[in-house]
Scaffold this motif. Structure first.
Motif, PDB file in Angstrom:
ATOM      1  N   ALA A  21     -21.269 -42.031  -8.206  1.00 50.50           N
ATOM      2  CA  ALA A  21     -22.445 -42.070  -9.056  1.00 50.50           C
ATOM      3  C   ALA A  21     -22.995 -40.673  -9.289  1.00 50.50           C
ATOM      4  CB  ALA A  21     -23.513 -42.970  -8.433  1.00 50.50           C
ATOM      5  N   ILE A  22     -23.027 -39.868  -8.206  1.00 54.29           N
ATOM      6  CA  ILE A  22     -23.504 -38.488  -8.368  1.00 54.29           C
ATOM      7  C   ILE A  22     -22.552 -37.705  -9.281  1.00 54.29           C
ATOM      8  CG2 ILE A  22     -23.967 -36.337  -7.139  1.00 54.29           C
ATOM      9  CD1 ILE A  22     -24.884 -37.956  -4.779  1.00 54.29           C
ATOM     10  N   GLY A  23     -21.262 -37.982  -9.127  1.00 51.06           N
ATOM     11  CA  GLY A  23     -20.295 -37.284  -9.966  1.00 51.06           C
ATOM     12  C   GLY A  23     -20.472 -37.587 -11.436  1.00 51.06           C
ATOM     13  N   LEU A  24     -20.766 -38.840 -11.760  1.00 52.03           N
ATOM     14  CA  LEU A  24     -21.002 -39.191 -13.156  1.00 52.03           C
ATOM     15  C   LEU A  24     -22.222 -38.472 -13.714  1.00 52.03           C
ATOM     16  CD1 LEU A  24     -20.248 -43.039 -13.195  1.00 52.03           C
ATOM     17  CD2 LEU A  24     -18.811 -41.185 -14.038  1.00 52.03           C
ATOM     18  N   LEU A  25     -23.292 -38.407 -12.886  1.00 53.22           N
ATOM     19  CA  LEU A  25     -24.479 -37.671 -13.323  1.00 53.22           C
ATOM     20  C   LEU A  25     -24.182 -36.199 -13.516  1.00 53.22           C
ATOM     21  CD1 LEU A  25     -27.218 -39.358 -11.078  1.00 53.22           C
ATOM     22  CD2 LEU A  25     -26.785 -39.730 -13.524  1.00 53.22           C
ATOM     23  N   LEU A  51     -20.298 -29.479 -14.335  1.00 56.15           N
ATOM     24  CA  LEU A  51     -19.137 -30.257 -14.805  1.00 56.15           C
ATOM     25  C   LEU A  51     -18.015 -30.231 -13.774  1.00 56.15           C
ATOM     26  CD1 LEU A  51     -17.779 -31.866 -17.069  1.00 56.15           C
ATOM     27  CD2 LEU A  51     -17.027 -29.683 -18.072  1.00 56.15           C
ATOM     28  N   LEU A  52     -17.822 -29.037 -13.143  1.00 58.91           N
ATOM     29  CA  LEU A  52     -16.776 -28.947 -12.129  1.00 58.91           C
ATOM     30  C   LEU A  52     -17.100 -29.812 -10.924  1.00 58.91           C
ATOM     31  CD1 LEU A  52     -14.185 -27.642 -11.073  1.00 58.91           C
ATOM     32  CD2 LEU A  52     -15.570 -25.721 -10.228  1.00 58.91           C
ATOM     33  N   LEU A  53     -18.365 -29.823 -10.500  1.00 59.42           N
ATOM     34  CA  LEU A  53     -18.766 -30.662  -9.373  1.00 59.42           C
ATOM     35  C   LEU A  53     -18.582 -32.141  -9.699  1.00 59.42           C
ATOM     36  CD1 LEU A  53     -20.050 -30.998  -6.574  1.00 59.42           C
ATOM     37  CD2 LEU A  53     -22.299 -30.917  -7.686  1.00 59.42           C
ATOM     38  N   GLY A  54     -18.966 -32.539 -10.914  1.00 64.18           N
ATOM     39  CA  GLY A  54     -18.804 -33.955 -11.291  1.00 64.18           C
ATOM     40  C   GLY A  54     -17.346 -34.385 -11.327  1.00 64.18           C
ATOM     41  N   VAL A  55     -16.482 -33.504 -11.809  1.00 62.69           N
ATOM     42  CA  VAL A  55     -15.057 -33.842 -11.860  1.00 62.69           C
ATOM     43  C   VAL A  55     -14.502 -34.031 -10.457  1.00 62.69           C
ATOM     44  CG1 VAL A  55     -12.789 -32.965 -12.502  1.00 62.69           C
ATOM     45  CG2 VAL A  55     -14.694 -32.776 -14.106  1.00 62.69           C
TER      46      VAL A  55
END
Length: 286
Positions: A21-25, A51-55
């Motif tokens: 969920a955090i990654g999507l945000l 964006l890198l963290l979410g991926v």
């Protein structure tokens, strides 16, 4: 830590679901900052980092999901090619040059196809033998006049029989056929008349009219012929029946009606040789 039983898939942990969920945000925030960086270059580093963290977080969750499809006990999972190797898979075609079934293998074809019982050699089947043992009935030869006989007589045979019938009565006959429709007009000349030999004594209108009764309408042509030749007598011969109105009309106009019953009565008055001659004409025998 609880160990899953062999053969049961591993469920993804709650931590991975929270990180997903955090990654999507983070992916959404990073995409937003990158769009904003098109106008303000200061947002570009923050957008790229988000964006890198979410991926990374989303990728971790997907990896956990992939592991969930793998069984804890590796022996509990068998790939399809392993089943084919030990012969437990779908049937395979035989190798080139080899038979799919060993020679001499018995097949229960009688269970699949309902074959008829074979007849014993030298002895016909029961049904054939029974059919041969009972001879076919021979056709019964018609030797006398009956009402049903008229149903077997064709139009041309009926015309020929009527012409012979009136000729047996002592008249000289001059016939006029009505063509393929059937029917004939017979002019009856008296052989003993001393005067007016070229004038007919009467006229006969002969037609089967099979399947329909003869009414007044069918008698009008005969009445016209009588008037045109100034004849007082006329005869209508038919193998059908006549209606009551037709009988009254014929009686009032000098017409003699010969229906099926009348023809049989007239034929019965002939001698046996004449009856057989008429019968031969009706049956097409010369």
């Amino acid at each position: 830590m609880a160990v899953s039983k062999p053969g049961t898939p591993v469920k993804p942990s709650a931590v991975f679901r929270f990180l997903f969920a955090i990654g999507l945000l983070a992916v959404a925030l990073g995409m937003t900052l990158l769009v904003m960086s098109l106008k303000e270059r200061a947002f570009l580093p923050a957008g790229a980092a988000a964006l890198l963290l979410g991926v990374i977080l989303v990728g971790s969750y997907l990896t956990d999901r992939l592991h969930a499809e793998v069984y804890v006990d590796p022996l509990a999972f068998e790939p399809p090619w392993s089943k084919l190797a030990r012969g437990a898979g779908p049937p395979r075609l035989p190798a080139p040059g080899k038979l799919a079934v060993a020679p001499g293998t018995a097949f229960a074809l009688d269970k699949l196809v309902d074959f008829p019982a074979a007849a014993t050699a030298g002895r016909p089947a029961p049904s054939t033998q029974a059919a041969r043992s009972v001879p076919a009935p021979a056709p019964v030869a018609q030797t006398s006049w009956t009402p049903a006989l008229f149903d077997q007589v064709s139009a041309q045979q009926f015309d020929a029989m009527c012409e012979a019938l009136f000729a047996q009565g002592g008249f000289e006959i001059r016939g006029q056929s009505h063509g393929t429709a059937g029917g004939v007009t017979l002019w009856l000349y008296s052989r003993h008349a001393q005067q007016g030999k070229d004038s007919p004594a009467a006229v006969a209108w002969c037609k089967q009219w099979s399947g329909q009764p003869v009414g007044v309408r069918e008698l009008h042509p005969l009445l016209d012929l009588m008037h045109s030749h100034q004849l007082k007598r006329g005869t209508c011969a038919t193998s059908s029946v006549c209606s009551e109105n037709a009988r009254k009309f014929a009686k009032d106009n000098g017409i003699n009606l010969l229906d099926r019953a009348g023809l049989l009565a007239l034929i019965a008055g002939r001698n046996p040789a004449q009856q057989q001659a008429l019968l031969a004409l009706a049956l097409g025998k010369r």
